[in-house]
Structure formats: structure tokens, C-alpha cells
Scaffold this motif. Structure first.
Motif, PDB file in Angstrom:
ATOM      1  N   GLN A   1       0.820  -1.133   0.059  1.00 34.27           N
ATOM      2  CA  GLN A   1      -0.035  -0.117  -0.008  1.00 34.27           C
ATOM      3  C   GLN A   1       1.013   1.216   0.112  1.00 34.27           C
ATOM      4  O   GLN A   1       0.488   2.275  -0.885  1.00 34.27           O
ATOM      5  CB  GLN A   1      -1.023   0.116   1.282  1.00 34.27           C
ATOM      6  N   GLU A   2       1.753   1.259   0.922  1.00 33.18           N
ATOM      7  CA  GLU A   2       2.816   2.175   1.054  1.00 33.18           C
ATOM      8  C   GLU A   2       3.399   2.497  -0.590  1.00 33.18           C
ATOM      9  O   GLU A   2       3.577   3.687  -1.024  1.00 33.18           O
ATOM     10  CB  GLU A   2       3.917   2.459   1.933  1.00 33.18           C
ATOM     11  N   VAL A   3       3.940   1.607  -1.000  1.00 36.32           N
ATOM     12  CA  VAL A   3       4.718   1.572  -2.132  1.00 36.32           C
ATOM     13  C   VAL A   3       3.645   2.088  -3.238  1.00 36.32           C
ATOM     14  O   VAL A   3       4.210   3.250  -3.976  1.00 36.32           O
ATOM     15  CB  VAL A   3       5.277   0.124  -2.726  1.00 36.32           C
ATOM     16  N   LEU A   4       2.448   1.613  -3.363  1.00 34.52           N
ATOM     17  CA  LEU A   4       1.773   2.175  -4.358  1.00 34.52           C
ATOM     18  C   LEU A   4       1.468   3.629  -4.328  1.00 34.52           C
ATOM     19  O   LEU A   4       1.101   4.360  -5.321  1.00 34.52           O
ATOM     20  CB  LEU A   4       0.402   1.271  -4.679  1.00 34.52           C
ATOM     21  N   VAL A   5       1.219   3.849  -3.024  1.00 32.02           N
ATOM     22  CA  VAL A   5       0.956   5.449  -2.792  1.00 32.02           C
ATOM     23  C   VAL A   5       2.013   6.330  -3.041  1.00 32.02           C
ATOM     24  O   VAL A   5       1.809   7.397  -3.903  1.00 32.02           O
ATOM     25  CB  VAL A   5       0.470   5.664  -1.293  1.00 32.02           C
ATOM     26  N   SER A   6       3.388   5.968  -2.637  1.00 33.43           N
ATOM     27  CA  SER A   6       4.427   7.069  -2.535  1.00 33.43           C
ATOM     28  C   SER A   6       5.174   6.750  -4.077  1.00 33.43           C
ATOM     29  O   SER A   6       5.941   7.712  -4.651  1.00 33.43           O
ATOM     30  CB  SER A   6       5.499   6.871  -1.457  1.00 33.43           C
ATOM     31  N   SER A   7       4.954   5.756  -4.789  1.00 29.96           N
ATOM     32  CA  SER A   7       5.750   5.539  -6.072  1.00 29.96           C
ATOM     33  C   SER A   7       5.314   6.859  -6.926  1.00 29.96           C
ATOM     34  O   SER A   7       6.162   7.607  -7.869  1.00 29.96           O
ATOM     35  CB  SER A   7       5.286   4.260  -6.682  1.00 29.96           C
ATOM     36  N   THR A   8       4.175   7.152  -6.911  1.00 37.33           N
ATOM     37  CA  THR A   8       3.530   8.361  -7.851  1.00 37.33           C
ATOM     38  C   THR A   8       4.428   9.677  -7.321  1.00 37.33           C
ATOM     39  O   THR A   8       4.966  10.194  -8.479  1.00 37.33           O
ATOM     40  CB  THR A   8       2.002   8.586  -7.672  1.00 37.33           C
ATOM     41  N   VAL A   9       4.374  10.039  -6.235  1.00 33.85           N
ATOM     42  CA  VAL A   9       5.094  11.158  -5.680  1.00 33.85           C
ATOM     43  C   VAL A   9       6.682  10.994  -5.898  1.00 33.85           C
ATOM     44  O   VAL A   9       7.238  12.053  -6.432  1.00 33.85           O
ATOM     45  CB  VAL A   9       4.957  11.389  -4.256  1.00 33.85           C
ATOM     46  N   GLY A  10       7.231   9.742  -5.847  1.00 27.97           N
ATOM     47  CA  GLY A  10       8.639   9.658  -6.126  1.00 27.97           C
ATOM     48  C   GLY A  10       8.935   9.985  -7.680  1.00 27.97           C
ATOM     49  O   GLY A  10       9.872  10.625  -7.971  1.00 27.97           O
ATOM     50  N   ALA A  11       8.162   9.340  -8.434  1.00 31.27           N
ATOM     51  CA  ALA A  11       8.285   9.296  -9.923  1.00 31.27           C
ATOM     52  C   ALA A  11       8.114  10.886 -10.023  1.00 31.27           C
ATOM     53  O   ALA A  11       8.724  11.504 -10.960  1.00 31.27           O
ATOM     54  CB  ALA A  11       7.237   8.529 -10.657  1.00 31.27           C
ATOM     55  N   ALA A  12       7.148  11.538  -9.663  1.00 31.25           N
ATOM     56  CA  ALA A  12       6.948  13.069  -9.947  1.00 31.25           C
ATOM     57  C   ALA A  12       8.175  13.718  -9.565  1.00 31.25           C
ATOM     58  O   ALA A  12       8.666  14.821 -10.401  1.00 31.25           O
ATOM     59  CB  ALA A  12       5.598  13.670  -9.158  1.00 31.25           C
ATOM     60  N   ALA A  13       8.962  13.344  -8.329  1.00 25.80           N
ATOM     61  CA  ALA A  13      10.048  14.206  -8.220  1.00 25.80           C
ATOM     62  C   ALA A  13      11.025  14.041  -9.149  1.00 25.80           C
ATOM     63  O   ALA A  13      11.686  14.895  -9.626  1.00 25.80           O
ATOM     64  CB  ALA A  13      10.400  13.685  -6.743  1.00 25.80           C
ATOM     65  N   VAL A  14      11.540  12.937  -9.590  1.00 27.40           N
ATOM     66  CA  VAL A  14      12.201  12.618 -10.638  1.00 27.40           C
ATOM     67  C   VAL A  14      11.942  13.315 -12.121  1.00 27.40           C
ATOM     68  O   VAL A  14      12.871  13.938 -12.432  1.00 27.40           O
ATOM     69  CB  VAL A  14      12.596  10.870 -10.944  1.00 27.40           C
ATOM     70  N   SER A  15      10.742  13.100 -12.227  1.00 28.02           N
ATOM     71  CA  SER A  15      10.355  13.668 -13.737  1.00 28.02           C
ATOM     72  C   SER A  15      10.231  15.357 -13.741  1.00 28.02           C
ATOM     73  O   SER A  15      10.506  15.937 -14.615  1.00 28.02           O
ATOM     74  CB  SER A  15       9.026  13.120 -14.231  1.00 28.02           C
ATOM     75  N   ALA A  16      10.027  15.731 -12.461  1.00 26.16           N
ATOM     76  CA  ALA A  16       9.999  17.287 -12.285  1.00 26.16           C
ATOM     77  C   ALA A  16      11.312  17.752 -12.373  1.00 26.16           C
ATOM     78  O   ALA A  16      11.904  18.735 -13.308  1.00 26.16           O
ATOM     79  CB  ALA A  16       9.537  17.718 -11.010  1.00 26.16           C
ATOM     80  N   LEU A  17      12.500  17.162 -11.869  1.00 27.97           N
ATOM     81  CA  LEU A  17      13.728  17.420 -11.871  1.00 27.97           C
ATOM     82  C   LEU A  17      14.114  17.671 -13.426  1.00 27.97           C
ATOM     83  O   LEU A  17      15.261  18.270 -13.849  1.00 27.97           O
ATOM     84  CB  LEU A  17      14.811  16.438 -11.128  1.00 27.97           C
ATOM     85  N   THR A  18      14.040  16.217 -14.127  1.00 29.34           N
ATOM     86  CA  THR A  18      14.242  16.172 -15.619  1.00 29.34           C
ATOM     87  C   THR A  18      13.569  16.866 -16.535  1.00 29.34           C
ATOM     88  O   THR A  18      14.148  17.154 -17.764  1.00 29.34           O
ATOM     89  CB  THR A  18      14.329  14.802 -16.057  1.00 29.34           C
ATOM     90  N   GLY A  19      12.377  17.358 -16.112  1.00 25.26           N
ATOM     91  CA  GLY A  19      11.491  18.146 -16.931  1.00 25.26           C
ATOM     92  C   GLY A  19      12.102  19.348 -17.422  1.00 25.26           C
ATOM     93  O   GLY A  19      11.629  20.027 -18.435  1.00 25.26           O
ATOM     94  N   GLY A  20      13.176  20.101 -16.587  1.00 26.61           N
ATOM     95  CA  GLY A  20      13.752  21.192 -16.933  1.00 26.61           C
ATOM     96  C   GLY A  20      14.295  21.377 -18.318  1.00 26.61           C
ATOM     97  O   GLY A  20      14.162  22.158 -19.143  1.00 26.61           O
ATOM     98  N   SER A  21      15.057  20.156 -18.802  1.00 25.58           N
ATOM     99  CA  SER A  21      15.842  19.968 -19.699  1.00 25.58           C
ATOM    100  C   SER A  21      14.816  19.857 -21.027  1.00 25.58           C
ATOM    101  O   SER A  21      14.689  20.547 -22.108  1.00 25.58           O
ATOM    102  CB  SER A  21      16.761  19.002 -19.868  1.00 25.58           C
ATOM    103  N   LEU A  22      13.860  19.035 -20.842  1.00 25.78           N
ATOM    104  CA  LEU A  22      12.768  19.015 -21.785  1.00 25.78           C
ATOM    105  C   LEU A  22      12.062  20.186 -22.118  1.00 25.78           C
ATOM    106  O   LEU A  22      11.718  20.309 -23.367  1.00 25.78           O
ATOM    107  CB  LEU A  22      11.438  17.814 -21.234  1.00 25.78           C
ATOM    108  N   ASN A  23      11.751  20.984 -20.946  1.00 26.77           N
ATOM    109  CA  ASN A  23      11.134  22.321 -21.239  1.00 26.77           C
ATOM    110  C   ASN A  23      11.995  23.080 -22.308  1.00 26.77           C
ATOM    111  O   ASN A  23      11.276  23.973 -23.051  1.00 26.77           O
ATOM    112  CB  ASN A  23      11.014  22.879 -20.088  1.00 26.77           C
ATOM    113  N   GLY A  24      13.172  23.268 -21.893  1.00 23.53           N
ATOM    114  CA  GLY A  24      13.957  24.124 -22.637  1.00 23.53           C
ATOM    115  C   GLY A  24      14.318  23.627 -23.836  1.00 23.53           C
ATOM    116  O   GLY A  24      14.255  24.577 -24.904  1.00 23.53           O
ATOM    117  N   ILE A  25      14.396  22.203 -24.198  1.00 24.92           N
ATOM    118  CA  ILE A  25      14.775  21.927 -25.656  1.00 24.92           C
ATOM    119  C   ILE A  25      13.237  21.872 -26.319  1.00 24.92           C
ATOM    120  O   ILE A  25      13.273  22.397 -27.731  1.00 24.92           O
ATOM    121  CB  ILE A  25      15.291  20.384 -25.788  1.00 24.92           C
ATOM    122  N   PHE A  26      12.457  21.378 -26.007  1.00 22.40           N
ATOM    123  CA  PHE A  26      11.074  21.204 -26.799  1.00 22.40           C
ATOM    124  C   PHE A  26      10.192  22.270 -26.543  1.00 22.40           C
ATOM    125  O   PHE A  26       9.216  22.083 -27.215  1.00 22.40           O
ATOM    126  CB  PHE A  26      10.551  19.698 -26.581  1.00 22.40           C
ATOM    127  N   GLY A  27      10.427  22.984 -25.516  1.00 22.67           N
ATOM    128  CA  GLY A  27       9.220  23.979 -25.294  1.00 22.67           C
ATOM    129  C   GLY A  27       8.244  23.768 -24.170  1.00 22.67           C
ATOM    130  O   GLY A  27       7.903  22.552 -24.005  1.00 22.67           O
TER     131      GLY A  27
END
Ligand SMILES: O[C@H]1[C@H](O)[C@@H](O)[C@H](O)[C@@H](O)[C@H]1O
Length: 633
Positions: A98-124
Motif C-alpha cells: 500500500q505504501e509503495v503504491l501511494v508513494s511511487s507516484t510522488v517519487g516518480a513525480a520528483a524525478v520527472s520534475a527534475l528532468t522536466g527542466g531540460s525537456l522544457n528548454g529543448i522542446f518548449g
């Protein structure tokens, strides 16, 4: 940078278009001519008047379609608690799963927010929002069709990846497309949609909780609807004009600017964005990865500290534990029916939504800085009230009076506890008691049924549907007559947090970075938000176990006090300024940012928007009014 801006201003005021403004003499405006200090204010104020004349409806459509990203953020983080109630029974999920299912989304969001910066700069921005809504749709389909818990986990991670990108891109896109006088309000609409998504999620949870079989599929799958809607909308919405100019796509940028500014003249805005980009690039030293350039260029570094600090203190003020814990708080106040508690949790989410609306209304009236400071003071005080309520209920906790033993588990630690407070702090135990009027009798501390926290493993409280009249099972809370203090604390908490500390970290982050650093700055600060979100929610029960509930809430109020000092010292006012002007607020040492707030109280009265130079000589100055020039670039 400010020198450069000052020079540009001077140059235009020598040969450009001028406007005349009449200001009351008690305003602290230099009446001797276009001094650098006063022209900034006057310029901003006059621009405000021009801009207010005409805001095309298109900007609102654009903001609302973008804010669907916020809705999905709120929906996907909010819906899971209700879905989990059904899922854990149907898929026989252990506490760890249960804990894994709840926090996996938030954890994945942290990783993709951090990488989203370069995507934003390159693709708009536009492509990133399209990508996020596509990912959300895929995630929703995977979740609703999941045959087992492993596929569920994949679906939750996919949704988290979409969340991270949307959470950092949407505020930037709205900020870059809005006119300055509406920017705060339109970006804050995104947080309104977050809390709206959380509210709708709780209603959907309530409605489908009656559907014991497969109800969770609808709860998790319904997010596909707004995701597809956003995807379709963004096929027709334009790219951010600022990103286009930065990429050298100038013709396209001009077209988009004309589209979003309606019939206004866009030359001034276009030129100012363009020259700011050129200057910024010179100032920031050119080469190297953006994060390195940010860290070595003081104004961008200071903005980064302010942006990440705000997001950190937002989460450290405990919003998600309060939201998560609201059902229990309500149970403490005597709501014993599980279904009713779910519906009352929807009332909590609605309160959060309603007060975020107050924030949308206040942000352009009182400004970001005052709103955030007022909000964190209220948040800290109501956390203290919440903690006091918990403290009083702990001090008057009912004792354990019966010590039944189960021959199958004679060594259970639950049987050793002497009071309800000790019993409820142990996640393996619950409190079984009879209620006689307001007094608690025949009470015992028993092990919880591992498959359902709604009943004991054995004994009088082990069959939730057939418990004797007047017998109750309390898991995670104790019966208390001080619950009204906790309830009052909860309401005051939401009323103070939601207008300021909820939305302002997102709004301020969307505007404080220079364009070259905007995607990276927002990626970092959104990442900090998600990381602290996961940290606070994962540690809450452990913190409560070590410090007790009142200790945990006193700790959050202490953190809110630290947050106040940070905001007081470091957050400048950005209201009404053009994005290109904001960098100059971070030119002085970090903790003097607040000083710019003193500009706020000035009142400026317009007598006419434009006047030719020659006309000035014919004007008679009234004794109690002063005349000041402003210039437009
Ligand atoms: O601004 C939002 C909002 O306040 C939400 O209610 C909360 O759940 C989020 O974590 C936060 O980032």
C-alpha cells in the motif's frame, strides 16, 4: 542588469514617447523629473492601466486548459486514498505494498520534475504539456485495466512521470503568456485546480466506495477524461511567446503575442523580451550547464534559494499530513461511520479548494509577499492549536481497564499498554471500548486485524459489522472530549494555508527566474516540493510514534515559524512587474529582498495616459500635486 535596464529607460525617455502622471504629493514620488526610483513605479502603474483595458478571453481559455494539468495533479494524488481502501481488500495488499503504491507516484513525480527542466528548454512548454497529458492518459488506462498489483505499480509510476512534468511546466507556461497585471491570478488558478482536483477525487472516492468490486478501477481510470481534454486542447493552443523568442522563432512569437494580447500593440513587449534575453545571456556568462550558470550567477542563485525554500516550507508546514489525517481527526470528533468519514474528508478537501479561491482573489490585491506572510503566520498558529488539542486529549486519555488474553498470541505488545494514547501510537494496536454517555468503560488495547484496520484481530471488536451496541473500535485515535479544538484547528489551518502557502510557492516560482534559467529553476523547485512531500508523508506516522501527535504538530508549527523568518527576510514582491524586470529584485544580498516591499503602499493617480512633450509646458501645476514623467520603451 539593473544598470542596463536603467540605461535603456533613460535612452528611450530622451527621445521616446512620454506620458504624464499626476501623483498625490504625499506619495513618495520624486517630483523633479524621471528619477530611476520613481519611474519604475510609475511605469508599472501606467502599464497596468493600458493593459487593463483589454484582456482577450483567449488568455483565460489558455490558462484554464493549462490548469487541467493542476487538476490532474490534485486528482491523482487525492484519489489514491479512497482507491486503496478497496484495493487492499480486493488484491490483498500488505501494508508495504500500500505504501509503495501511494508513494511511487510522488517519487516518480520528483524525478520527472527534475528532468522536466531540460525537456522544457529543448522542446518548449507546449510540447511538454502535450507529453504530460499523453502520459496521464496512458497511466489512467493502465491503472483502470490493471490485472494485478505489479501492473498497478507501473500505472502509478507512469502517472507520477506525467505529474512531475505538468507540475513544473504549467505555471511557467501560464506566467509567460499572461499580461503582468493578471499573471498572479492566472497562475494561482492552477493551484485552484489542484485543490479542485483533490476535492473531486474525494467525491469520486465517496461515490465509488459503495462499489466493493472494481470501484477502484473507476476511481483511478476517470482521470483519463481531463487528460484527453487537455491533450486535445493543446493541439490548438500556441507555444509560449517567450520560449519562441529565445529560440529565435521571432515571426511565430510575434504572431502568438498578437493572438494573446488581442488588439493591443505588442511591439513594446516584444522588444523588451528580446533585449532582456540578449542581456540576460550576456550577464549569465554564456556557457556551461544551466544549473551551473544559475549557481554561479548571484541573482539566479538567490532566486533559486527563494523558490526552493518556499516549496520546502510549503511541504514542511504539513499540508499533506493534515489532509491525509483529516479523516482520523474527524473520527476523533465522534464520526464513527467509515462512509461518513470519507464524505467528511470531501468537506475538508472542499474547504481547501474554497480558501484557494480566496487566494486567487487576493493575490493581485495584497501581493504575493504579504499574502504568503499572513498565510504562514495563520498556518503556524493553527498548527499550535491543533497540537494543543492533541496534547489535551493525550493528557486526558482513557486508561485501559480490561486485559483479555488471546491464547494464540499471549505476548502481543498491545496487551501491555496502560492507556489509549500509548495504544493508538502503536500501528499494530487499536482501542476497543464501550461508551456510556460521555464516559469510556470496559476498555482494552488489542492487536489490529492486519487485513482491515477497521476491526481487531480477535475479541469483542473483531467483527466490524456485528459489534455489540455501544461497543466501539478506535484505530489511530482515542475517544476524547477535546476533539472540537482539533477540529477548529483543522478548519483554521486550511483557511490560512490555502490562500497563501498553498498557491504562492508555485506562483512565485513561475516568475522569479530569468528566462534562460526558468525551466531549470522550476524543475528544481518542483522537485524539492515532491521530495519534501514524500518525506513528510512517509515519516509522519513514525514521527507521531516518537514525538506523539501533539509533538509532531508542535514540530510542524516550529517549522512554519522558521518558514515565516525565511519569507520575511527573502521573498520580494513581484506583483505587477514584467517578468523581465523581476531579476533586478535579486540583485542585492539575499535577505534584503523584502526591502522592495516598501514600494507597495504608493498610490498613483492617472490624469491621462499619453501627453505630448509640448503639452507639458501648458499645464498648470496645482500646489498639492506633483508631476512626474514616465517613459515607455
Ligand atoms: O499547492 C498544493 C496544494 O496546496 C495541495 O493541497 C497540496 O496537496 C500540494 O502538495 C501543494 O503543492
Amino acid at each position: 542588469m539593473s544598470n542596463l535596464m536603467g540605461e535603456r529607460r533613460k535612452k528611450v525617455s530622451d527621445d521616446g514617447e512620454r506620458s504624464l502622471i499626476k501623483a498625490p504629493s504625499n506619495a513618495s514620488i520624486n517630483s523633479q523629473g524621471p528619477s530611476a526610483a520613481s519611474t519604475g513605479d510609475l511605469e508599472r502603474a501606467a502599464r497596468k492601466q493600458f493593459q487593463q483595458e483589454d484582456t482577450p478571453a483567449f488568455v483565460y481559455v489558455l490558462a484554464i486548459f493549462s490548469a487541467l494539468g493542476g487538476f490532474l495533479f490534485g486528482y491523482d494524488t487525492g484519489v489514491v486514498s479512497g482507491a486503496m481502501l478497496l484495493l487492499k481488500k480486493e488484491m490483498n495488499l500488505s501494508a508495504l505494498w500500500q505504501e509503495v503504491l501511494v508513494s511511487s507516484t510522488v517519487g516518480a513525480a520528483a524525478v520527472s520534475a527534475l528532468t522536466g527542466g531540460s525537456l522544457n528548454g529543448i522542446f518548449g512548454r507546449r510540447v511538454c504539456i502535450l507529453l504530460a497529458s499523453f502520459i496521464f492518459s496512458v497511466g489512467g488506462v493502465v491503472l483502470s485495466a490493471a490485472p494485478n498489483k505489479e501492473v498497478l505499480l507501473v500505472g502509478r509510476v507512469i502517472v507520477g512521470l506525467g505529474l512531475g512534468i505538468a507540475s513544473m511546466t504549467v505555471p511557467v507556461y501560464i506566467a509567460e503568456s499572461s499580461p503582468p497585471h493578471l499573471r498572479g491570478q492566472l497562475v494561482t488558478i492552477n493551484t485552484l485546480f489542484i485543490t479542485g482536483g483533490q476535492f473531486i477525487a474525494s467525491v469520486i472516492d465517496g461515490a465509488f466506495s459503495y462499489m466493493r468490486h472494481d470501484g477502484w478501477r473507476y476511481m483511478l481510470g476517470l482521470s483519463v477524461v481531463p487528460a484527453v481534454l487537455q491533450f486535445l486542447g493543446f493541439l490548438f493552443l500556441p507555444e509560449s511567446p517567450r520560449w519562441l523568442i529565445q529560440r529565435g522563432l521571432t515571426q511565430k512569437a510575434r504572431r502568438v503575442l498578437s493572438q494573446i494580447r488581442g488588439n493591443q500593440n505588442i511591439d513594446e513587449e516584444y522588444d523588451s523580451i528580446k533585449s532582456s534575453i540578449e542581456e540576460e545571456e550576456k550577464d549569465s556568462g554564456g556557457g556551461g550547464p544551466v544549473i551551473w550558470r544559475m549557481l554561479t550567477y548571484p541573482p539566479a542563485r538567490r532566486a533559486l534559494v527563494v523558490g526552493c525554500g518556499l516549496q520546502m516550507f510549503q511541504q514542511l508546514s504539513g499540508i499533506n499530513t493534515v489532509m491525509y489525517y483529516s479523516a482520523t481527526i474527524l473520527q476523533m470528533s465522534g464520526v464513527r461511520d467509515d462512509k461518513l468519514a470519507i464524505w467528511l474528508a470531501a468537506v475538508t478537501a472542499f474547504t481547501n479548494f474554497l480558501f484557494t479561491l480566496v487566494g486567487v482573489w487576493l493575490v493581485e490585491r495584497v501581493g504575493r509577499r504579504r499574502l504568503t506572510m499572513g498565510s504562514i503566520i495563520g498556518t503556524g498558529l493553527s498548527l499550535t492549536l491543533l497540537a494543543t488539542g492533541f496534547l489535551l486529549s493525550a493528557q486526558h486519555t482513557p486508561p485501559v481497564t480490561l486485559h483479555p488474553t488471546d491464547p494464540a498470541a499471549p505476548n502481543s505488545t498491545c496487551l501491555a499498554y496502560g492507556s489509549c494514547e500509548q495504544c493508538m501510537l502503536d500501528p499494530d494496536c487499536g482501542f476497543c471500548y464501550r461508551e456510556n454517555g460521555t464516559s469510556v468503560t470496559a476498555s482494552s488495547c488489542l492487536p489490529v486485524n492486519l487485513a482491515s484496520t477497521g476491526e481487531a484481530a480477535w475479541g469483542r471488536c473483531s467483527n466490524s459489522s456485528h459489534m455489540a451496541e455501544g461497543t466501539f473500535w478506535a484505530y489511530n485515535y482515542c475517544p476524547t472530549s477535546y476533539s472540537w479544538i482539533v477540529l477548529l484547528g483543522l478548519i483554521l489551518y486550511l483557511a490560512s494555508f490555502a490562500p497563501g502557502m498553498g498557491p504562492m510557492p508555485w506562483t512565485v516560482n513561475s516568475e522569479i527566474y530569468p528566462l534562460w534559467a526558468r525551466s531549470t529553476g522550476n524543475a528544481c523547485s518542483a522537485g524539492v516540493n515532491w521530495i519534501f512531500n514524500v518525506l513528510v508523508s512517509l515519516t509522519f506516522l513514525h514521527v507521531a510514534q516518537y514525538l506523539t501527535y501533539y509533538g509532531a504538530f508542535f514540530m510542524y508549527s516550529g517549522l512554519a515559524a522558521l518558514g515565516f523568518l525565511f519569507i520575511y527576510g527573502c521573498l520580494p514582491e513581484t506583483k505587477g512587474r514584467r517578468l523581465e524586470e523581476i531579476e533586478s529584485l535579486f540583485e542585492s544580498r539575499l535577505c534584503t529582498c523584502g526591502a522592495s516591499d516598501s514600494d507597495e503602499g504608493r498610490q498613483i493617480e492617472y490624469i491621462r495616459p499619453r501627453i505630448e512633450l509640448g503639452q507639458l509646458h501648458n499645464r498648470v501645476l496645482e500646489p498639492d500635486h506633483s508631476i512626474a514623467y514616465i517613459s515607455f520603451q
